[in-house]
Motif scaffolding. Structure first.
Motif, short mmCIF file in Angstrom:
data_model
loop_
_atom_site.label_atom_id
_atom_site.label_comp_id
_atom_site.label_asym_id
_atom_site.label_seq_id
_atom_site.Cartn_x
_atom_site.Cartn_y
_atom_site.Cartn_z
N LEU A 135 0.87 -1.17 0.00
CA LEU A 135 0.00 0.00 0.00
C LEU A 135 0.91 1.22 0.00
O LEU A 135 1.75 1.37 0.88
N THR A 136 0.75 2.10 -0.99
CA THR A 136 1.62 3.27 -1.09
C THR A 136 0.80 4.56 -0.96
O THR A 136 -0.40 4.58 -1.22
N SER A 137 1.50 5.60 -0.55
CA SER A 137 0.84 6.89 -0.34
C SER A 137 1.81 8.01 -0.67
O SER A 137 3.00 7.92 -0.37
N SER B 271 -2.02 -9.97 1.34
CA SER B 271 -2.39 -10.27 -0.04
C SER B 271 -3.69 -11.05 -0.11
O SER B 271 -4.41 -10.97 -1.12
N SER B 272 -4.03 -11.81 0.93
CA SER B 272 -5.27 -12.59 0.92
C SER B 272 -6.49 -11.71 1.18
O SER B 272 -7.59 -12.02 0.72
N ASN B 273 -6.31 -10.62 1.90
CA ASN B 273 -7.40 -9.68 2.16
C ASN B 273 -6.80 -8.29 2.37
O ASN B 273 -6.63 -7.85 3.51
N PRO B 274 -6.44 -7.59 1.30
CA PRO B 274 -5.78 -6.29 1.46
C PRO B 274 -6.68 -5.21 2.06
O PRO B 274 -6.17 -4.19 2.53
N TYR C 22 -3.35 -5.18 9.19
CA TYR C 22 -2.59 -5.25 7.94
C TYR C 22 -3.50 -5.22 6.71
O TYR C 22 -3.29 -5.95 5.74
N GLY C 23 -4.50 -4.36 6.76
CA GLY C 23 -5.35 -4.06 5.62
C GLY C 23 -5.56 -2.56 5.55
O GLY C 23 -5.50 -1.88 6.59
N TRP C 24 -5.84 -2.01 4.36
CA TRP C 24 -5.95 -0.56 4.26
C TRP C 24 -7.20 -0.01 4.94
O TRP C 24 -7.26 1.18 5.27
N ALA C 25 -8.21 -0.87 5.19
CA ALA C 25 -9.40 -0.43 5.93
C ALA C 25 -9.56 -1.24 7.22
O ALA C 25 -10.67 -1.36 7.74
N ALA D 43 -17.17 0.95 -2.13
CA ALA D 43 -17.88 -0.32 -2.16
C ALA D 43 -17.21 -1.35 -1.25
O ALA D 43 -17.89 -2.15 -0.59
N ALA D 44 -15.89 -1.34 -1.20
CA ALA D 44 -15.16 -2.31 -0.39
C ALA D 44 -15.21 -2.00 1.09
O ALA D 44 -15.19 -2.90 1.93
N ALA D 45 -15.28 -0.72 1.45
CA ALA D 45 -15.21 -0.31 2.85
C ALA D 45 -16.18 0.84 3.10
O ALA D 45 -15.81 2.01 2.98
N PRO D 46 -17.44 0.56 3.46
CA PRO D 46 -18.43 1.62 3.68
C PRO D 46 -18.00 2.64 4.74
O PRO D 46 -18.36 3.81 4.65
N LYS D 47 -17.22 2.22 5.75
CA LYS D 47 -16.78 3.18 6.76
C LYS D 47 -15.85 4.22 6.15
O LYS D 47 -15.84 5.38 6.59
#
Length: 284
Positions: free
Chosen positions: A144-146, A207-210, A218-221, A261-265
């Motif tokens: 994940l890059t920023s 990688s299994s659930n980014p 360890y996920g972006w959301a 869509a992936a992360a409503p929050k």
């Protein structure tokens, strides 16, 4: 595992943190804009070695008045998850525009592997020896890059980075940062951005659930991960762990359709009311 150091910086407590503040806080920045490898044990936020950045008015000239209207964000890049923009006002009236764009996770690349190895593989950091490497923490990770920027307004006085700190957030440890980055409390973690300045950040995600990661880490959301955005020491002046009186406000959040869509929050950030104590920081 802590929420981003920004959350600590604005005194959000357990709402944004899952690890208590270290007793020996430090904030140091290398004068050449690279990561500093030194820390203090004073029990309070340290100061960068370089006192200020940016141009100063000519001697004898009255300082110009910086423009007051926040910049309008550009459209999101096609590969972006979201962008957070804000303004920061320092104690001397200096104003800067802040921006953080976070991109969809990608395959590992050599440059970011080297950055993570330098900052997060602990044998080279004496006080963190014995910790697992980032590869062991997040096996087979995506990256994940920023990109973060802090642009001084035309006509603004110089921003005194030794007095007014601007903290940023991203998924925390492990995470590595290059550019105008200062360590706040810990190696391999989020910190503060110099003004003017730019930072490139990278954090491994599952990688299994980014999106939500492993056990919501360890996920972006991930809810147990980090928050994003910016805050200044002035957003929480009673916090013993921050420095200066810079105030972050004028928050604007853009979220891609895929991220919403992936992360409503995360989608809800676009309508989140401004809170002075939070600045422009957002947690899933």
């Amino acid at each position: 595992m802590k929420r981003m150091k920004l959350a600590l910086a604005v005194g959000l407590g357990t709402a944004l943190l899952t690890l208590a503040a270290l007793s020996g806080c430090a904030a140091e920045s290398a004068g050449d804009g690279s990561q500093s490898a030194s820390k203090t044990n004073s029990g309070s936020l340290g100061h960068p070695s370089s006192a200020s950045t940016g141009a100063k008015p000519p001697t004898g000239a009255a300082p110009a008045t910086p423009t007051a209207k926040p910049a309008t964000p550009d459209a999101l890049p096609a590969n972006a998850l979201f962008r957070i923009t804000a303004t920061v006002t320092a104690s001397n009236g200096a104003i800067a525009d802040l921006s953080q764009t976070v991109y969809e996770p990608i395959a590992q690349d050599a440059a970011d592997i080297a950055l993570l190895n330098q900052q997060c593989n602990y044998p080279g950091v004496p006080d963190l020896q014995g910790q697992p490497t980032w590869q062991a923490q997040v096996p087979g990770a995506l990256f994940l890059t920023s990109d973060l920027t802090a642009k001084l307004r035309p006509g603004s006085p110089a921003f005194d980075n030794s007095k007014d700190f601007v903290y940023f957030g991203m998924p925390g440890a492990p995470g590595a940062y290059g550019g105008d980055y200062g360590i706040f409390e810990a190696y391999c973690d989020t910190g503060y951005i110099r003004v003017p300045g730019a930072i490139h950040g990278v954090a491994p995600v599952s990688s299994s659930n980014p999106v939500f990661g492993i056990s919501n880490l360890y996920g972006w959301a991930a809810e147990n991960g980090s928050s994003y955005g910016f805050a200044g020491g002035g957003n929480s002046p009673d916090s013993p762990d921050t420095g200066g009186s810079a105030v972050v406000k004028d928050c604007v959040v853009q979220v891609s359709a895929a991220a919403a869509a992936a992360a409503p929050k995360v989608a809800a950030w676009t309508s989140q009311a401004y809170s002075f104590g939070l600045g422009c920081s957002y947690a899933p």
